[in-house]
Write an enzyme that holds these catalytic residues in place. Sequence first.
Site, mmCIF file in Angstrom:
data_model
loop_
_atom_site.group_PDB
_atom_site.id
_atom_site.type_symbol
_atom_site.label_atom_id
_atom_site.label_comp_id
_atom_site.label_asym_id
_atom_site.label_seq_id
_atom_site.Cartn_x
_atom_site.Cartn_y
_atom_site.Cartn_z
ATOM 1 C CG ASP A 152 -2.021 0.978 1.163
ATOM 2 O OD1 ASP A 152 -2.240 1.525 0.076
ATOM 3 O OD2 ASP A 152 -2.674 1.204 2.187
ATOM 4 C CG HIS A 153 -0.570 4.990 0.449
ATOM 5 N ND1 HIS A 153 -1.661 4.459 1.068
ATOM 6 C CD2 HIS A 153 -1.006 6.076 -0.197
ATOM 7 C CE1 HIS A 153 -2.723 5.187 0.811
ATOM 8 N NE2 HIS A 153 -2.355 6.174 0.028
ATOM 9 C CD GLU A 260 -6.081 1.692 -5.013
ATOM 10 O OE1 GLU A 260 -6.829 0.698 -5.038
ATOM 11 O OE2 GLU A 260 -6.081 2.516 -4.095
ATOM 12 C CE LYS A 302 -4.603 8.142 7.389
ATOM 13 N NZ LYS A 302 -4.396 7.252 6.280
ATOM 14 C CG HIS A 334 -6.850 5.331 -0.367
ATOM 15 N ND1 HIS A 334 -5.553 5.573 -0.709
ATOM 16 C CD2 HIS A 334 -7.266 4.336 -1.178
ATOM 17 C CE1 HIS A 334 -5.197 4.772 -1.697
ATOM 18 N NE2 HIS A 334 -6.224 4.024 -2.009
HETATM 19 ZN ZN ZN Z 1 -4.371 7.067 0.240
#
Ligand code: ZN
Length: 481
Positions: A152-153, A260, A302, A334
């Site tokens: 991820d990221h 992605e 978040k 996200h």
């Molecule tokens: Zn993100």
Amino acid sequence: MIPVLLREYPDSARSRGDSTFHMEETGEGCVLVVTGPDAALLDGAEKTRSGKTLKLCPLTVENSKVIRKLFEFTNPVRHKGHNVTIGFGDRLGLASAGHIRLVSGLDVFPVLAQQSKRELNLTNRTYDDVLAAAVWAVFREGYTKGYGADGDHLKTHEEVKSALKSGYSMITLDCSDHIRNDLAYAPQPEIDARYAKLPTNLTTKLENRYLNKIFPVCSDINIGFDEPDFRRIALVYLPAIDHALSIYDDLLKDARVDFEISIDETLTTTSPQSHFFVANELIGHGVKIASLAPRFTGELQKRIDYRGDPSEFERDFLIHAKLAEAFGYKISVHSGSDKFSIFPVIGKLAGGGYHLKTAGTSWLEAVRVIAQRAPSLYRGMHAFALEHLHEAKKYYHITGNAANIADINSVSDAGLPDYLEQDDSRQALHITYGLMLQAKAEDGSALFRDKIYEALHAYESDYFTALEKHLGRHLTALGVK
Ligand code: ZN
């Protein structure tokens, strides 16, 4: 000494030729028990139980790699064909079995392993560690429907290479370092001057492709570019497009992974034109995009609900979702945990399917169980979170404010779980997880880490129940059946 058998995991029982496998909990932790010829392939200690020879194999990365070779279903795969995919993430490496129990009866493809480089650094884990935890959970639960693993990221060639080497099935490229945010609000004369310096063969090609054209997305949505805006979009996004192309060409073209594109970690909302431009350029150069994450209007912070006007989000989301559908990939959301006010919209409007990332919520559910079951440990963690909130804010952009959090000395043990219901304390407990896991006492021992693992191990079924309940609310609000 033979470790005592405390609990067997019946769903883990498998056989292969003359070999048998199952997992069990012993006084020394969870192990894989193997009999027969395959036992020689795994590291472990031989024991005799009721006259039978067994090998007790620890749940290491090396052993997980052997299991992946022996049992195809334990390997992460692409999400192809699944409309709804959810990225769970499991920072402690303990939550995946709970995630599996949640989705096993539903039409949802789980991405069980999902860690950003930042999370790996903060938790002191590697891509191998994170994937191994998912492999063992899948084996233990006997989950054969397929799951994903998301690097991820990721930002650089090195990071992508490392996730691919570990066998990840999804790569999320975070293009934020190459998006020229600084130009998003630059005065038009500056934009025009910079644009004029781009190579003419490039600008001519792009202008022929985009100006004075209408791109129909669906029956009531068309995309068009006016010239000043187009120049700005090109300047802001061309470096990111180049970066994505070079990563794709060098590393992903022949890799069997879901790719992605993440353009969400920016200060500005992604306009429909920008989304169109980035996707159209990449696809035009042969990139196969599995999902794309724009930055939506409003704030998706978040671990707390959406901040902004939900009806504005609905309008914005619809356009991005239709663009994704028209291009043939999923729209990706996200920071998707706890966005209850916008889940119905996402579930209803994402006709081409969606991917939703919910990472840290499993950590907060772990903290909830600790607040319920180990109040003195929770009190220590809580005080630590408040003390280090300022430091952690360097890594995470949140609004949580210590002044809004009730003094823990005036709260009884029974009231501790309420901190997990309040936005400011949720965010404080969420963003300080890395500092908390790394914190050391004066003698060099871990201040919280071992105690957190011990507590969650002891109250494992409470933890899984908490995960199923909280993440189950997400799925219900999304309309997943
Ligand atoms: Zn993100």
